[in-house]
Write an enzyme that holds these catalytic residues in place. Structure first.
Site: not given
Length: 208
Positions: A13, A88, A127, A154, A165
């Site tokens: 995204k 969401r 990532r 992160r 998630r």
């Protein structure tokens, strides 16, 4: 052009939002980025949000609704926008309809990027983000090629958090596919097997 982009964490995204916003000249409105900035600024709302985000959980609907309503009222959204990270869940989608109805505008399209849980888990586990310029990298790269800073992972990109998630996405966000399909504005793009991000972007551009 008023757009929302949805999809499992790691579906692409952020990358595709950059293409879309550059092409159409509209702002990229990421609720996640706004909440992380509030956390970095040390605001009570930001600190509360950061605790939830770092656990892979969502910020309360009413709080996010206030932020989104305020953001869409700013001048740079007059010619359109791309919402990333909101809605969401079904309640948020209905709230967004109410916000936009009061503003006298409607959604043009809802773009859904699809990818398997196995693929997005692999992407997110590799990532890293530059803490200084916020550029995103994947793979074994250790330093930012733009500013030389040491890259960081992160807190919400750790494996246990990612799995949570994904679970929450399946339980709460996946219903938006039917919600926007029933409205006749859903654009579904498969992002897992494309050779490059540009290939995915070309599919989106053709659909819009």
């Amino acid at each position: 052009m008023n757009l929302v982009i949805i999809g499992m964490p790691g579906a692409g995204k952020g990358t595709q939002s950059a293409f879309i916003c550059s092409h159409y000249g509209i702002p990229h409105i990421s609720t996640g980025d706004m909440l992380r900035k509030a956390a970095a600024d040390g605001t009570p709302l930001g600190l509360q949000a950061a605790e939830l985000i770092n656990k892979g959980q969502f910020v309360p609907d009413d709080t996010v609704r206030e932020i989104v309503s305020w953001r869409l009222s700013l001048d740079d959204c007059r010619n359109g926008f791309l919402l990333d990270g909101y809605p969401r869940n079904l309640h948020q989608a209905e709230a967004l309809d109410e916000i936009m109805s009061k503003m006298g505008i409607t959604l043009t399209k809802a773009i859904e990027l699809s990818a398997s849980p196995e693929v997005v888990l692999g992407r997110l586990c590799s990532r890293k983000v530059c803490p200084k310029c916020e550029k995103v990298f994947n793979g074994d790269i250790k330093t930012c090629d733009a500013c030389g800073s040491v890259l960081k992972v992160r807190d919400d990109d750790k494996e246990d958090v990612i799995l949570n998630r994904i679970r929450i996405y399946r339980e709460q966000t996946a219903v938006l596919t039917d919600f926007y399909n029933d409205k006749g504005i859903l654009v579904q793009i498969e992002s897992e097997h494309a050779d490059t991000p540009e290939d995915v972007w070309n599919k989106i551009k053709s659909s819009l």
